[in-house]
Design an enzyme around this catalytic site. Structure first.
Site, PDB file in Angstrom:
ATOM      1  N   ILE A 117      44.276  28.482  71.038  1.00 49.36           N
ATOM      2  CA  ILE A 117      45.086  28.045  72.173  1.00 49.36           C
ATOM      3  C   ILE A 117      46.129  27.049  71.672  1.00 49.36           C
ATOM      4  O   ILE A 117      47.292  27.110  71.997  1.00 49.36           O
ATOM      5  CB  ILE A 117      44.218  27.360  73.267  1.00 49.36           C
ATOM      6  CG1 ILE A 117      43.147  28.310  73.781  1.00 49.36           C
ATOM      7  CG2 ILE A 117      45.094  26.891  74.421  1.00 49.36           C
ATOM      8  CD1 ILE A 117      42.169  27.666  74.765  1.00 49.36           C
ATOM      9  N   GLY A 120      47.436  21.607  67.106  1.00 48.30           N
ATOM     10  CA  GLY A 120      48.410  20.524  67.076  1.00 48.30           C
ATOM     11  C   GLY A 120      48.383  19.760  65.774  1.00 48.30           C
ATOM     12  O   GLY A 120      47.826  20.220  64.779  1.00 48.30           O
ATOM     13  N   TYR A 122      46.839  17.044  64.972  1.00 42.14           N
ATOM     14  CA  TYR A 122      45.487  16.753  64.502  1.00 42.14           C
ATOM     15  C   TYR A 122      44.426  17.281  65.461  1.00 42.14           C
ATOM     16  O   TYR A 122      43.329  16.801  65.537  1.00 42.14           O
ATOM     17  CB  TYR A 122      45.290  15.262  64.219  1.00 42.14           C
ATOM     18  CG  TYR A 122      46.041  14.312  65.122  1.00 42.14           C
ATOM     19  CD1 TYR A 122      45.477  13.868  66.295  1.00 42.14           C
ATOM     20  CD2 TYR A 122      47.320  13.870  64.783  1.00 42.14           C
ATOM     21  CE1 TYR A 122      46.164  13.002  67.125  1.00 42.14           C
ATOM     22  CE2 TYR A 122      48.013  12.998  65.613  1.00 42.14           C
ATOM     23  CZ  TYR A 122      47.425  12.570  66.782  1.00 42.14           C
ATOM     24  OH  TYR A 122      48.097  11.707  67.607  1.00 42.14           O
ATOM     25  N   GLY A 123      44.778  18.307  66.206  1.00 41.11           N
ATOM     26  CA  GLY A 123      43.786  18.900  67.108  1.00 41.11           C
ATOM     27  C   GLY A 123      43.720  20.396  66.896  1.00 41.11           C
ATOM     28  O   GLY A 123      44.587  21.004  66.256  1.00 41.11           O
ATOM     29  N   VAL A 125      42.203  23.750  69.251  1.00 37.65           N
ATOM     30  CA  VAL A 125      41.466  24.261  70.414  1.00 37.65           C
ATOM     31  C   VAL A 125      41.579  25.770  70.424  1.00 37.65           C
ATOM     32  O   VAL A 125      42.663  26.320  70.191  1.00 37.65           O
ATOM     33  CB  VAL A 125      42.045  23.697  71.752  1.00 37.65           C
ATOM     34  CG1 VAL A 125      41.214  24.160  72.946  1.00 37.65           C
ATOM     35  CG2 VAL A 125      42.110  22.168  71.737  1.00 37.65           C
ATOM     36  N   LYS A 140      36.792  23.001  71.114  1.00 41.20           N
ATOM     37  CA  LYS A 140      37.718  22.004  70.576  1.00 41.20           C
ATOM     38  C   LYS A 140      37.083  21.335  69.365  1.00 41.20           C
ATOM     39  O   LYS A 140      35.988  20.772  69.467  1.00 41.20           O
ATOM     40  CB  LYS A 140      38.026  20.966  71.656  1.00 41.20           C
ATOM     41  CG  LYS A 140      38.936  19.850  71.157  1.00 41.20           C
ATOM     42  CD  LYS A 140      39.328  18.891  72.257  1.00 41.20           C
ATOM     43  CE  LYS A 140      40.111  17.728  71.659  1.00 41.20           C
ATOM     44  NZ  LYS A 140      40.601  16.795  72.640  1.00 41.20           N
ATOM     45  N   ASP A 238      45.435   8.330  78.145  1.00 33.81           N
ATOM     46  CA  ASP A 238      46.391   9.321  77.630  1.00 33.81           C
ATOM     47  C   ASP A 238      46.649  10.390  78.684  1.00 33.81           C
ATOM     48  O   ASP A 238      46.599  11.594  78.388  1.00 33.81           O
ATOM     49  CB  ASP A 238      45.885   9.940  76.322  1.00 33.81           C
ATOM     50  CG  ASP A 238      47.018  10.621  75.551  1.00 33.81           C
ATOM     51  OD1 ASP A 238      48.206  10.300  75.830  1.00 33.81           O
ATOM     52  OD2 ASP A 238      46.741  11.469  74.683  1.00 33.81           O
TER      53      ASP A 238
HETATM   54  P1  ADP Z   1      44.218  17.131  71.441  1.00 34.13           P
HETATM   55  O1  ADP Z   1      43.286  15.978  71.570  1.00 34.13           O
HETATM   56  O2  ADP Z   1      44.255  17.751  70.102  1.00 34.13           O
HETATM   57  O3  ADP Z   1      45.576  16.867  72.024  1.00 34.13           O
HETATM   58  P2  ADP Z   1      43.540  18.436  73.873  1.00 34.13           P
HETATM   59  O4  ADP Z   1      42.179  18.228  74.415  1.00 34.13           O
HETATM   60  O5  ADP Z   1      44.654  17.681  74.513  1.00 34.13           O
HETATM   61  O6  ADP Z   1      43.527  18.244  72.316  1.00 34.13           O
HETATM   62  O7  ADP Z   1      43.895  19.961  73.943  1.00 34.13           O
HETATM   63  C1  ADP Z   1      45.115  20.416  73.439  1.00 34.13           C
HETATM   64  C2  ADP Z   1      45.574  21.572  74.282  1.00 34.13           C
HETATM   65  O8  ADP Z   1      44.567  22.585  74.230  1.00 34.13           O
HETATM   66  C3  ADP Z   1      45.751  21.233  75.735  1.00 34.13           C
HETATM   67  O9  ADP Z   1      47.058  20.785  75.988  1.00 34.13           O
HETATM   68  C4  ADP Z   1      45.503  22.555  76.367  1.00 34.13           C
HETATM   69  O10 ADP Z   1      46.680  23.350  76.301  1.00 34.13           O
HETATM   70  C5  ADP Z   1      44.465  23.190  75.488  1.00 34.13           C
HETATM   71  N1  ADP Z   1      43.110  22.950  76.021  1.00 34.13           N
HETATM   72  C6  ADP Z   1      42.345  21.872  75.850  1.00 34.13           C
HETATM   73  N2  ADP Z   1      41.177  21.982  76.488  1.00 34.13           N
HETATM   74  C7  ADP Z   1      41.220  23.170  77.114  1.00 34.13           C
HETATM   75  C8  ADP Z   1      40.324  23.863  77.982  1.00 34.13           C
HETATM   76  N3  ADP Z   1      39.140  23.336  78.312  1.00 34.13           N
HETATM   77  N4  ADP Z   1      40.715  25.040  78.474  1.00 34.13           N
HETATM   78  C9  ADP Z   1      41.897  25.571  78.131  1.00 34.13           C
HETATM   79  N5  ADP Z   1      42.801  24.981  77.338  1.00 34.13           N
HETATM   80  C10 ADP Z   1      42.470  23.795  76.828  1.00 34.13           C
END
Ligand code: ADP
Length: 468
Positions: A117, A120, A122-123, A125, A140, A238
């Site tokens: 999905i 990023g 440092y992420g 998902v 994640k 955040d």
């Molecule tokens: P990070 O901490 O790396 O920014 P996030 O938790 O913000 O990670 O997730 C990054 C992106 O992944 C979100 O903007 C969203 O688009 C997608 N995402 C995160 N969690 C979910 C979820 N439970 N279902 C669908 N998409 C998700």
């Protein structure tokens, strides 16, 4: 010839008799004491043997602790009899405490990856399917920091806070799973409910902004989730549109708890390196070390503005630029509107215009289509003084939600084609949340250079702002 002179204190016969009697009494006392001790020791030995027998019997009956039967009773009973009378004590019982049930984390291999999905800075998902149940989830991977010394505090907080939360507007953490090589910390994954959209991507792809009734639904759900967090002493720190997920049934859920933490009253000293720049409250930019729920309320104000126009409200290029954009839109703080703001670390060297524009007038002009109640809510959320911002609970009760058009019910919410089920989501230059220990502390002196070059530009914005 000298004769031994009789002392004035010399013993006579009577003395000798008395002395002999004293000695006899002393010896008798000694004997009696020894006899008492002997009897006490005997009784103690007897009781110890009894206890050992009981322990063995308990161990045998419970049949799960063979070690106990061979172990001597550790405690020596000191007074098995009182004044020579043996006291019958109730049989000793071993206290048993239930041990916590440790459940082994399941393996990430139990999930079949469907597609990424988001990958990023440092992420990471991805969308995945639970092979046992067929349920689709979001996986994640836990974020790493540079410290390399165990699970980063951000990851621990994300797990801890999410595990403690149960609310329809907060993404549910189903479980934590691990990869094959459990020695690698990056092999820890959060299994979250999967939601089809995030608001950021949705806004980017929509040709028209949401309707007012839809904005109310989204804002109300967001504020409900935040109110739950604040009531449970959690700051999100955040909030931004990319961290707000929306499913195809019109339900919004707050995600990404990497910056979240518990707070107290009064709030403890905390880092100012929180909240993505465009959603960061002025007190954080001015270096406040003690802040609280109003930082999240500021972000809600920014999100409200973004929902109205589809564009992030305050797109600063850096901290100083962000601050100047805030002052342009929300007015200039004064001792009257924000008592004590000058004492904030980065405000001491701030030189501000003498005739500031009034707070609210620019905001009203920017959103002429908003009703009085709507623009008042936006102005209140974007109050420079954190103490003037409404609490989440107050926002939920605001007149804006009671006037026409009413909130659209979640079931009536439009559905959108999901990007998450297809290719990776795109991001168009949105800044990331600050990373712990990676972003240098901003000192007031750091502002001067950047700001000197921007001075003329700022003058064009209707006021002059200077950091010296
Ligand atoms: P990070 O901490 O790396 O920014 P996030 O938790 O913000 O990670 O997730 C990054 C992106 O992944 C979100 O903007 C969203 O688009 C997608 N995402 C995160 N969690 C979910 C979820 N439970 N279902 C669908 N998409 C998700």
């Amino acid at each position: 010839m000298s004769t031994k002179q009789k002392s004035r204190w010399a013993d006579d016969e009577e003395d000798a008799v008395l002395e002999a009697q004293r000695k006899k009494e002393k010896e008798e006392k000694k004997r009696a004491k020894a006899e008492k001790q002997r009897r006490a020791d005997e009784a103690a030995a007897l009781r110890a043997a009894e206890l050992q027998g009981e322990a063995a019997a308990v161990a045998d009956s419970s049949n799960n602790n063979t070690e106990l039967s061979s172990r001597p009773a550790k405690r020596r009973r000191i007074s098995p009899e009182i004044e020579g009378v043996k006291v019958e004590l109730p049989p000793a019982k071993l206290l048993r405490f239930p041990s916590p049930e440790w459940k082994k984390c399941r393996s990430v291999e139990d999930y079949e990856k469907l597609n990424d999905i988001e990958e990023g800075a440092y992420g990471w998902v991805s969308r995945a399917k639970d092979s046992r149940t067929g349920n689709v989830v979001a996986l994640k991977r836990l974020k790493m920091d540079n410290a390399n010394d165990g699970i980063p505090v951000t990851g621990l907080r994300e797990i801890q806070t999410l595990m403690d939360c149960e609310h329809p507007n907060i993404v549910a953490l189903q479980e934590v799973v691990v990869g094959e090589d459990t020695s690698k910390i990056e092999n820890i994954f959060l299994v979250l409910d999967f939601l089809e959209h995030d608001l950021k991507t949705l806004l980017e792809d929509m040709s028209e902004p949401f309707l007012t009734s839809e904005i109310k639904t989204l804002l109300h759900q967001l504020t409900s989730g935040v109110s739950y967090l604040h009531q449970n002493w959690i700051l999100h720190r955040d909030l931004k549109t990319s961290n707000l997920l929306l499913n195809n049934r019109g339900v919004l859920k707050i995600a990404d708890f990497g910056m979240a933490r518990y707070f107290g009253d009064p709030p403890p000293k905390m880092t100012q390196l929180v909240v993505t720049l465009w959603y960061r409250a002025p007190e954080l930019l001015l270096g406040a070390e003690r802040y609280g729920t109003p930082v999240d309320m500021w972000s809600i104000g920014c999100i409200f503005g973004e929902l109205l126009t589809k564009e992030p409200l305050l797109q600063g290029k850096n901290e100083v630029d962000e601050l100047s954009k805030i002052f342009e839109l929300c007015g200039i703080p004064t001792e009257e509107t924000w008592p004590g703001f000058k004492r904030l670390p980065n405000a001491r060297s701030l030189r501000l215009p003498q005739n500031p524009v009034s707070q609210g007038s620019v905001l009203r002009a920017k959103f002429p289509f908003l009703t009085k109640a709507g623009s008042q809510l936006l102005i209140d959320l974007l109050a420079l003084n954190p103490g003037k911002r409404p609490s989440a609970q107050e926002v939920l009760e605001h007149a804006f939600f009671r006037e026409e058009p009413r909130m659209k019910s979640a079931e009536m919410f439009p559905t959108f084609p999901s990007k998450a089920g297809q290719e990776k989501r795109r991001r168009r230059g949105t800044p990331n949340a600050p990373m712990r220990g990676n972003v240098p502390e901003i000192k007031a002196t750091d502002f001067s250079g950047i700001f000197a070059g921007r001075e003329d530009e700022e003058k064009g914005g209707g006021f002059s702002l200077k950091l010296i």
